[in-house]
Scaffold this motif. Structure first.
Motif, PDB file in Angstrom:
ATOM      1  N   THR A  78      66.433  64.853  52.690  1.00  0.00           N
ATOM      2  CA  THR A  78      65.651  64.421  51.635  1.00  0.00           C
ATOM      3  C   THR A  78      65.884  65.754  50.575  1.00  0.00           C
ATOM      4  N   VAL A  79      66.593  65.384  49.401  1.00  0.00           N
ATOM      5  CA  VAL A  79      66.898  66.434  48.466  1.00  0.00           C
ATOM      6  C   VAL A  79      65.933  66.348  47.243  1.00  0.00           C
ATOM      7  N   GLY A  80      65.239  65.482  47.202  1.00  0.00           N
ATOM      8  CA  GLY A  80      64.263  65.292  45.901  1.00  0.00           C
ATOM      9  C   GLY A  80      63.047  64.085  46.040  1.00  0.00           C
ATOM     10  N   PHE A  81      62.338  64.184  45.045  1.00  0.00           N
ATOM     11  CA  PHE A  81      61.292  63.254  45.132  1.00  0.00           C
ATOM     12  C   PHE A  81      60.880  63.035  43.465  1.00  0.00           C
ATOM     13  N   LEU A  82      60.351  61.626  43.444  1.00  0.00           N
ATOM     14  CA  LEU A  82      59.767  61.374  42.076  1.00  0.00           C
ATOM     15  C   LEU A  82      58.282  60.803  42.478  1.00  0.00           C
ATOM     16  N   ALA A  83      57.387  61.226  41.838  1.00  0.00           N
ATOM     17  CA  ALA A  83      55.960  60.510  41.903  1.00  0.00           C
ATOM     18  C   ALA A  83      55.582  59.859  40.900  1.00  0.00           C
ATOM     19  N   TYR A  84      54.767  58.922  40.774  1.00  0.00           N
ATOM     20  CA  TYR A  84      54.535  58.050  39.563  1.00  0.00           C
ATOM     21  C   TYR A  84      53.016  57.515  39.813  1.00  0.00           C
ATOM     22  N   GLY A  85      52.581  57.158  38.578  1.00  0.00           N
ATOM     23  CA  GLY A  85      51.269  56.459  38.529  1.00  0.00           C
ATOM     24  C   GLY A  85      50.747  56.127  37.280  1.00  0.00           C
ATOM     25  N   PRO A  86      49.688  55.223  36.945  1.00  0.00           N
ATOM     26  CA  PRO A  86      49.228  55.217  35.738  1.00  0.00           C
ATOM     27  C   PRO A  86      48.916  56.551  35.028  1.00  0.00           C
ATOM     28  N   PRO A  87      49.079  56.528  33.595  1.00  0.00           N
ATOM     29  CA  PRO A  87      48.854  57.682  32.864  1.00  0.00           C
ATOM     30  C   PRO A  87      47.414  57.648  32.578  1.00  0.00           C
ATOM     31  N   GLU A  88      47.008  59.040  32.513  1.00  0.00           N
ATOM     32  CA  GLU A  88      45.656  59.183  32.095  1.00  0.00           C
ATOM     33  C   GLU A  88      45.332  58.994  30.460  1.00  0.00           C
ATOM     34  N   VAL A  89      44.430  58.044  30.275  1.00  0.00           N
ATOM     35  CA  VAL A  89      44.069  57.555  29.042  1.00  0.00           C
ATOM     36  C   VAL A  89      42.725  58.062  28.443  1.00  0.00           C
ATOM     37  N   THR A  90      42.799  58.777  27.548  1.00  0.00           N
ATOM     38  CA  THR A  90      41.462  59.511  26.924  1.00  0.00           C
ATOM     39  C   THR A  90      41.436  58.817  25.594  1.00  0.00           C
ATOM     40  N   PRO A 100      52.206  48.782  28.371  1.00  0.00           N
ATOM     41  CA  PRO A 100      51.719  49.425  29.680  1.00  0.00           C
ATOM     42  C   PRO A 100      52.742  50.370  29.854  1.00  0.00           C
ATOM     43  N   SER A 101      52.199  51.613  30.289  1.00  0.00           N
ATOM     44  CA  SER A 101      53.018  52.989  30.584  1.00  0.00           C
ATOM     45  C   SER A 101      52.665  53.354  32.033  1.00  0.00           C
ATOM     46  N   ALA A 102      53.678  53.914  32.536  1.00  0.00           N
ATOM     47  CA  ALA A 102      53.520  54.781  33.724  1.00  0.00           C
ATOM     48  C   ALA A 102      53.848  56.200  33.544  1.00  0.00           C
ATOM     49  N   GLU A 103      53.237  57.056  34.284  1.00  0.00           N
ATOM     50  CA  GLU A 103      53.596  58.452  34.336  1.00  0.00           C
ATOM     51  C   GLU A 103      54.228  58.893  35.402  1.00  0.00           C
ATOM     52  N   VAL A 104      55.404  59.739  35.307  1.00  0.00           N
ATOM     53  CA  VAL A 104      56.014  60.395  36.430  1.00  0.00           C
ATOM     54  C   VAL A 104      55.359  61.827  36.477  1.00  0.00           C
ATOM     55  N   THR A 105      54.625  61.897  37.654  1.00  0.00           N
ATOM     56  CA  THR A 105      53.670  63.012  37.692  1.00  0.00           C
ATOM     57  C   THR A 105      54.557  64.207  38.489  1.00  0.00           C
ATOM     58  N   ALA A 106      55.665  63.768  39.140  1.00  0.00           N
ATOM     59  CA  ALA A 106      56.535  64.934  39.614  1.00  0.00           C
ATOM     60  C   ALA A 106      57.941  64.474  39.754  1.00  0.00           C
ATOM     61  N   LEU A 107      59.088  65.185  39.420  1.00  0.00           N
ATOM     62  CA  LEU A 107      60.274  64.762  39.398  1.00  0.00           C
ATOM     63  C   LEU A 107      61.028  66.264  39.784  1.00  0.00           C
ATOM     64  N   GLY A 119      68.323  63.389  40.419  1.00  0.00           N
ATOM     65  CA  GLY A 119      67.336  63.037  39.531  1.00  0.00           C
ATOM     66  C   GLY A 119      67.646  61.939  38.728  1.00  0.00           C
ATOM     67  N   SER A 120      68.737  61.395  38.187  1.00  0.00           N
ATOM     68  CA  SER A 120      69.036  60.218  37.512  1.00  0.00           C
ATOM     69  C   SER A 120      68.861  59.061  38.560  1.00  0.00           C
ATOM     70  N   ARG A 121      69.121  59.209  39.677  1.00  0.00           N
ATOM     71  CA  ARG A 121      68.786  58.145  40.624  1.00  0.00           C
ATOM     72  C   ARG A 121      67.628  57.710  40.905  1.00  0.00           C
ATOM     73  N   LEU A 122      66.649  58.892  40.816  1.00  0.00           N
ATOM     74  CA  LEU A 122      65.262  58.817  41.127  1.00  0.00           C
ATOM     75  C   LEU A 122      64.650  58.105  39.832  1.00  0.00           C
TER      76      LEU A 122
END
Length: 190
Positions: A78-90, A100-107, A119-122
């Motif tokens: 394992t050399v990398g990771f990407l985490a995602y979820g719904p974006p914070e909406v204020t 609809p959007s999604a937020e990459v929380t870690a790359l 990174g491109s593959r993730l």
């Protein structure tokens, strides 16, 4: 299940057994890329067991079905990771007008494995997973002092969307700009 990649490089959804590897990649990437950005205490007080437990918990029981983590592997490591979820909406930052959007929380890619397309593959795998769910826009907050991630996103067709925020990190302040890309846009990763 392999989502994208060549025989020696791949991306797949993370499983709880990946938690230790994800924590390792995060620790190494933060200590390399964010050494000058993060407070010394964050890096000095790093607790591998606690971070691993946090990732295991999020992989076992994500906060919502819209949260996920992908891992990049090369030759079984394992050399990398990407985490995602719904974006914070204020109220100040309402839902995206593009849909609809999604937020990459870690790359993060461990620096010694950088510049090999992980990174491109993730990002491509995230697009492959999220596009069919109706997500039309990806966004990611990037520290102003992180030209590597900003440069990567720009080369992949992302652009700043004009939003910025300031995070209080104890002994330092982190200034972030939000980047975004529309899925299915001929210029972006869709």
């Amino acid at each position: 299940m392999q989502l994208t990649g060549r025989a020696e490089s791949s991306v797949r959804p993370a499983v709880p057994a990946d938690a230790g590897d994800i924590a390792r990649v995060q620790r190494i990437a933060w200590r390399t890329a964010y050494l000058a950005l993060l407070p010394a205490a964050v890096l000095d007080d790093w607790d591998d067991d606690a971070v691993t437990a946090g990732w295991a918990s999020s992989l076992t029981g994500p906060p919502t079905p819209a949260h996920g983590v992908l891992v990049a592997q090369e030759a079984g490591t394992t050399v990398g990771f990407l985490a995602y979820g719904p974006p914070e909406v204020t109220a100040e930052d309402p839902a995206s007008p593009e849909g609809p959007s999604a937020e990459v929380t870690a790359l993060l890619v461990e620096p010694r494995w950088g510049r090999r397309g992980h990174g491109s593959r993730l990002v491509a795998a995230a697009v492959d997973l999220l596009g069919p769910t109706g997500v039309r826009r990806l966004q990611m907050w990037v520290p102003r002092e992180d030209p590597v991630t900003s440069g990567f996103l720009e080369s992949a067709g992302w652009a700043p969307d004009g939003w910025s925020r300031t995070l209080d990190a104890g002994t330092t302040t982190i200034h972030e700009h939000r980047w975004h890309v529309l899925l299915g846009d001929d210029e972006g990763p869709g």
